[in-house]
Design an enzyme around this catalytic site. Structure first.
Site, PDB file in Angstrom:
ATOM      1  N   GLY A   8      39.349  46.685  31.241  1.00  0.00           N
ATOM      2  CA  GLY A   8      38.124  46.399  30.496  1.00  0.00           C
ATOM      3  C   GLY A   8      37.676  47.550  29.612  1.00  0.00           C
ATOM      4  O   GLY A   8      37.032  47.342  28.579  1.00  0.00           O
ATOM      5  N   ASN A   9      38.047  48.775  29.997  1.00  0.00           N
ATOM      6  CA  ASN A   9      37.604  49.929  29.218  1.00  0.00           C
ATOM      7  C   ASN A   9      38.290  50.014  27.859  1.00  0.00           C
ATOM      8  O   ASN A   9      37.936  50.843  27.031  1.00  0.00           O
ATOM      9  CB  ASN A   9      37.845  51.219  30.000  1.00  0.00           C
ATOM     10  N   LYS A  22      34.118  37.221  44.538  1.00  0.00           N
ATOM     11  CA  LYS A  22      34.163  38.023  43.302  1.00  0.00           C
ATOM     12  C   LYS A  22      32.799  38.000  42.606  1.00  0.00           C
ATOM     13  O   LYS A  22      32.337  36.951  42.137  1.00  0.00           O
ATOM     14  CB  LYS A  22      35.248  37.416  42.394  1.00  0.00           C
ATOM     15  N   LYS A  65      43.257  39.685  36.780  1.00  0.00           N
ATOM     16  CA  LYS A  65      44.180  39.842  35.652  1.00  0.00           C
ATOM     17  C   LYS A  65      45.440  40.651  36.011  1.00  0.00           C
ATOM     18  O   LYS A  65      46.513  40.424  35.441  1.00  0.00           O
ATOM     19  CB  LYS A  65      43.481  40.463  34.440  1.00  0.00           C
ATOM     20  N   LYS A 108      45.554  46.184  41.581  1.00  0.00           N
ATOM     21  CA  LYS A 108      46.588  46.813  40.747  1.00  0.00           C
ATOM     22  C   LYS A 108      47.801  47.200  41.596  1.00  0.00           C
ATOM     23  O   LYS A 108      48.942  47.007  41.208  1.00  0.00           O
ATOM     24  CB  LYS A 108      46.048  48.059  40.029  1.00  0.00           C
TER      25      LYS A 108
HETATM   26  P1  ADP Z   1      40.226  47.783  34.892  1.00  0.00           P
HETATM   27  O1  ADP Z   1      39.248  47.244  33.932  1.00  0.00           O
HETATM   28  O2  ADP Z   1      41.212  48.723  34.280  1.00  0.00           O
HETATM   29  O3  ADP Z   1      40.878  46.733  35.765  1.00  0.00           O
HETATM   30  P2  ADP Z   1      38.828  48.632  37.314  1.00  0.00           P
HETATM   31  O4  ADP Z   1      37.458  49.204  37.285  1.00  0.00           O
HETATM   32  O5  ADP Z   1      39.006  47.255  37.867  1.00  0.00           O
HETATM   33  O6  ADP Z   1      39.354  48.756  35.822  1.00  0.00           O
HETATM   34  O7  ADP Z   1      39.817  49.594  38.113  1.00  0.00           O
HETATM   35  C1  ADP Z   1      39.870  50.982  37.821  1.00  0.00           C
HETATM   36  C2  ADP Z   1      38.931  51.752  38.758  1.00  0.00           C
HETATM   37  O8  ADP Z   1      39.425  51.715  40.085  1.00  0.00           O
HETATM   38  C3  ADP Z   1      38.785  53.211  38.496  1.00  0.00           C
HETATM   39  O9  ADP Z   1      37.859  53.482  37.472  1.00  0.00           O
HETATM   40  C4  ADP Z   1      38.313  53.758  39.859  1.00  0.00           C
HETATM   41  O10 ADP Z   1      36.910  53.906  39.875  1.00  0.00           O
HETATM   42  C5  ADP Z   1      38.657  52.640  40.828  1.00  0.00           C
HETATM   43  N1  ADP Z   1      39.428  53.058  42.007  1.00  0.00           N
HETATM   44  C6  ADP Z   1      39.236  52.550  43.253  1.00  0.00           C
HETATM   45  N2  ADP Z   1      40.069  53.096  44.140  1.00  0.00           N
HETATM   46  C7  ADP Z   1      40.836  53.976  43.445  1.00  0.00           C
HETATM   47  C8  ADP Z   1      41.908  54.853  43.823  1.00  0.00           C
HETATM   48  N3  ADP Z   1      42.334  54.930  45.084  1.00  0.00           N
HETATM   49  N4  ADP Z   1      42.477  55.613  42.854  1.00  0.00           N
HETATM   50  C9  ADP Z   1      42.040  55.540  41.565  1.00  0.00           C
HETATM   51  N5  ADP Z   1      41.019  54.733  41.158  1.00  0.00           N
HETATM   52  C10 ADP Z   1      40.436  53.955  42.085  1.00  0.00           C
HETATM   53 MG    MG Z   2      39.891  45.464  37.168  1.00  0.00          MG
END
Ligand code: ADP
Ligand code: MG
Length: 316
Positions: free
Chosen positions: A11-12, A129, A212, A274
């Site tokens: 999303g970023n 969710k 996603k 992820k």
């Molecule tokens: P995206 O939009 O890329 O899917 P998300 O916010 O869903 O972004 O996922 C990325 C976020 O996951 C990071 O900004 C971080 O805050 C969070 N996060 C949670 N656990 C971890 C981890 N173990 N290592 C790195 N990031 C993590």
């Molecule tokens: Mg995400």
């Protein structure tokens, strides 16, 4: 090196946390992101780009609510379809402009992608969710009366929770495959895809959202991608995230990734899907998944940065 690649954009790529979302900002951010993707875009690799849509769908739900009684209501899966339209447009126009600056020319297409989920998926029994705006106590009562389950987040109010079922099948995969073979840069499965269920020979949409990263893993597998790249806002996944012991995870095998997952190092709904997606893609394809941010993309593609999850048990 022109390995077929599935790229999942976080999303970023379209917004900066803390700054209000506007169309102009989405175009601005997309441009910055795609300008840093030159290692992927100029080598003529076969590339499918998927993307998140959380903030965009949140805003659509606000529009629906504010217009109740004045404009027809739009169910959640239609919001997902609309977000594929909105962000698909942002991406194809931005890609065109960026490639033009580099004097590169490639056909580009964005595909509305339907993803089949199972009506019996346990996610439908217990929606988890969080989605859309926060509500006060009074607003929450109204929303509940319209039949939407809500959950309280401490100190922030109530929020709708919706089912996030597992993606089973990608309806439009043959179209995506044909476009890739024809050299088209494809945007697909945005927001995890438009969730539909099969009802005998027929399909119909369901009120749900699909993750996603999990849909990207399935799509990557189905198109026989050789690389899955998950671009997010952190340079890698960490062990003991947000604790004094936090340490970066570099190159690991599937078994090790599974162990870290079981130990609970990854937050639900953000890093956890992820890692699950990476394990699934890498196990089924035998190829690697990279999790990183745009700043270190070049190094990560060369195996020097990011979290890289790969099949280590090589077949002999
Ligand atoms: P995206 O939009 O890329 O899917 P998300 O916010 O869903 O972004 O996922 C990325 C976020 O996951 C990071 O900004 C971080 O805050 C969070 N996060 C949670 N656990 C971890 C981890 N173990 N290592 C790195 N990031 C993590
Ligand atoms: Mg995400």
């Amino acid at each position: 090196m022109t390995e077929r690649t599935i790229l999942a954009l976080g999303g970023n790529a379209f917004a900066s946390p803390g700054k209000p979302l506007t169309m102009a900002r989405q175009f601005e951010f997309a441009k910055l992101v795609f300008q840093s993707l030159s290692p992927l875009l100029i080598d003529h690799r076969e590339l499918v780009i998927s993307h998140g849509n959380g903030p965009q769908v949140g805003h659509m739900l606000i529009r629906v609510e504010e217009a109740l009684g004045k404009a027809y209501a739009v169910p959640l899966e239609v919001c997902v379809a609309e977000s594929e339209g909105e962000l698909g447009y942002v991406i194809i126009q931005t890609l065109h402009n960026v490639l033009n600056e580099w004097r590169q020319h490639r056909p580009i297409a964005s595909i509305l992608t339907q993803v089949v989920v199972d009506q019996k998926d346990s996610a439908f029994e217990s929606p988890t969710k969080p989605i859309g705006p926060f509500y006060t106590d009074e607003q929450a009562d109204e929303v509940r009366q319209r039949g939407f389950p809500l959950r309280e987040e401490t100190g922030r109010g109530f929020r709708r929770v919706v089912p996030s079922p597992y993606p089973r099948e990608i309806v439009d995969v043959d179209v995506i495959e044909s476009l890739l073979r024809a050299g088209v840069l494809v945007v697909a499965a945005g927001g995890g895809g438009i969730p539909v269920i099969r009802d005998g020979e027929q399909m119909r949409g369901v009120e749900a959202v699909v993750d996603k990263d999990l849909t990207s893993a399935l799509l990557g597998e189905l198109i026989d991608a050789r690389l899955m790249l998950i671009l997010t806002d952190v340079p890698c996944a960490y062990q003991d995230f947000n604790t004094p012991n936090q340490s970066p995870i570099g190159r690991i095998g599937i078994a090790e990734a599974q162990q870290l997952l079981n130990e609970g190092h990854f937050a639900e709904g953000s890093m956890k899907p992820k890692i699950e997606a990476a394990i699934q893609f890498s196990r089924r394809s035998g190829c690697r998944t990279i999790i990183c941010n745009v700043d270190i993309l070049d190094q990560a593609l060369n195996g020097l940065a990011g979290t890289i999850i790969e099949q280590t048990e090589k077949k002999v």
